[in-house]
Design an enzyme around this catalytic site. Structure first.
Site, mmCIF file in Angstrom:
data_model
loop_
_atom_site.group_PDB
_atom_site.id
_atom_site.type_symbol
_atom_site.label_atom_id
_atom_site.label_comp_id
_atom_site.label_asym_id
_atom_site.label_seq_id
_atom_site.Cartn_x
_atom_site.Cartn_y
_atom_site.Cartn_z
ATOM 1 N N GLU A 58 -11.582 25.527 -23.057
ATOM 2 C CA GLU A 58 -11.934 26.291 -24.252
ATOM 3 C C GLU A 58 -12.617 27.611 -23.891
ATOM 4 O O GLU A 58 -12.355 28.657 -24.498
ATOM 5 C CB GLU A 58 -12.858 25.461 -25.155
ATOM 6 C CG GLU A 58 -12.236 24.155 -25.631
ATOM 7 C CD GLU A 58 -12.545 22.967 -24.727
ATOM 8 O OE1 GLU A 58 -12.690 21.859 -25.243
ATOM 9 O OE2 GLU A 58 -12.644 23.167 -23.491
ATOM 10 N N THR A 205 -0.848 -3.192 9.712
ATOM 11 C CA THR A 205 -0.025 -1.977 9.611
ATOM 12 C C THR A 205 -0.628 -0.840 10.421
ATOM 13 O O THR A 205 0.075 -0.101 11.115
ATOM 14 C CB THR A 205 0.127 -1.559 8.138
ATOM 15 O OG1 THR A 205 0.814 -2.586 7.420
ATOM 16 C CG2 THR A 205 0.897 -0.265 8.004
ATOM 17 N N GLY A 252 0.628 -3.195 4.571
ATOM 18 C CA GLY A 252 1.948 -3.804 4.479
ATOM 19 C C GLY A 252 2.093 -4.762 3.314
ATOM 20 O O GLY A 252 1.296 -4.750 2.364
ATOM 21 N N SER A 258 -1.728 -8.836 -2.038
ATOM 22 C CA SER A 258 -3.086 -9.229 -2.425
ATOM 23 C C SER A 258 -3.529 -8.497 -3.691
ATOM 24 O O SER A 258 -4.238 -9.056 -4.532
ATOM 25 C CB SER A 258 -4.064 -8.966 -1.279
ATOM 26 O OG SER A 258 -4.276 -7.587 -1.069
#
Length: 316
Positions: A58, A205, A252, A258
């Site tokens: 604004e 991973t 992974g 999970s």
């Protein structure tokens, strides 16, 4: 053109402007504002929240009004994609600015979810005698700031689960890394990283693939890098208190699963290479039953599908 169509027209312009603040407005929401002279049906000012700590949409819209157009302000209509703030933060309340300028009407896309606003800005405008219309293109306005709303409503980041898979549903080749993305879709993945605050992978991973998890194929800031093991899951409350509004979970499979088991997700992005198969390895995560595809993009041989919850999140 009837008034509702006029309102939608200018609210769409607010959304276009708001999106320009995607990188630098955080942790504030993206907001766009347009000031219109209803007699000439002409935009006399517009702006967006460019950078956190600086002027809100604004303020920037009013600053853009030419001197010769200032007499039109008292009878103008202000369009803003998110409810004007009513509290003192890094900047003064925008609701007070609008009242001081003396506009005739304000059109708001959606109410602000932030606890210090949440209807107070709209109420302040109405108490000042200004006509206020709320809910124009409300779904689009909420969609734009879905990360911000999720963060403030649930006290956790907006969570994106993401993986790439072969045509026969594997994320690797006999548990060895493999390139599933194309150079172009890898660039898109790095663009996503630049848009989000943090990125997470599991310890397996990280040890096996050594992912950099940065934005080297795009322009922007690297997301905060998180690595977890299954004995020490991510602390979403801690991420909330550190201001992390969005989180990508890249793998992974066990790590992603999970999050799915705990129903901790807001968006899922799956890239499938239709020309690539693997003889075995790690199976890709299973999509939950309560998800629906909302977009599907084909780049060469790779299909990227984005999913959201079947019952759309209510951010109010």
């Amino acid at each position: 053109m009837n008034q509702s169509l006029i309102d939608e027209k200018y609210m769409r312009r607010c959304l276009q402007l708001a999106a320009c603040g995607q990188q630098n407005a955080k942790p504030n929401p993206m907001v766009g504002a347009v000031i219109v002279d209803p007699l000439s049906n002409r935009i006399i000012g517009e702006g967006y929240h460019v950078r956190y700590g600086e002027g809100h949409a604004e303020v920037n819209a009013y600053a853009s009004v030419r001197h010769e157009d200032e007499p039109l302000l008292r009878n103008s209509t202000v369009y803003v994609s998110l409810e004007p703030c009513s509290h003192y933060g890094k900047t003064p309340p925008c609701a007070d600015l609008i009242i001081r300028k003396g506009v005739r009407r304000v059109v708001v896309g959606c109410e602000d979810e932030f606890a210090q606003v949440r209807g107070r800005g709209i109420r302040k405008l109405r108490e000042a005698g200004i006509e206020v219309t709320v809910g124009v293109l409300e779904d689009e306005c909420r969609e734009l700031n879905r990360r911000f709303f999720t963060f403030h409503r649930h006290g956790r980041p907006y969570i994106i689960l993401k993986w790439a898979q072969t045509a026969n549903g594997y994320i690797d080749n006999k548990h060895q890394p493999m390139m599933i993305s194309t150079p172009f879709t890898q660039m898109l993945a790095h663009k996503l990283r630049a848009d989000e605050d943090a990125i997470l992978v599991g310890r397996v991973t990280d040890d096996r693939d050594h992912p950099q998890l940065n934005v080297r194929h795009w322009v922007g800031s690297d997301p905060k890098r998180l690595v977890i093991d299954h004995d020490h899951p991510v602390n979403l409350e801690s991420l909330y208190h550190h201001g992390v509004q969005s989180l990508i979970v890249e793998g992974g499979t066990r790590t992603i699963q999970s999050f799915l088991v705990q129903d901790l997700w807001d968006e899922i992005r799956v890239e499938t290479n239709s020309r690539l198969t693997a003889p075995g390895g790690t199976r890709a995560p299973q999509l939950p039953a309560n998800c629906t595809a909302v977009s599907s993009l084909l780049w060469d041989s790779n299909l990227i599908v984005t999913y959201r919850r079947t019952h759309k999140e209510n951010y109010t």
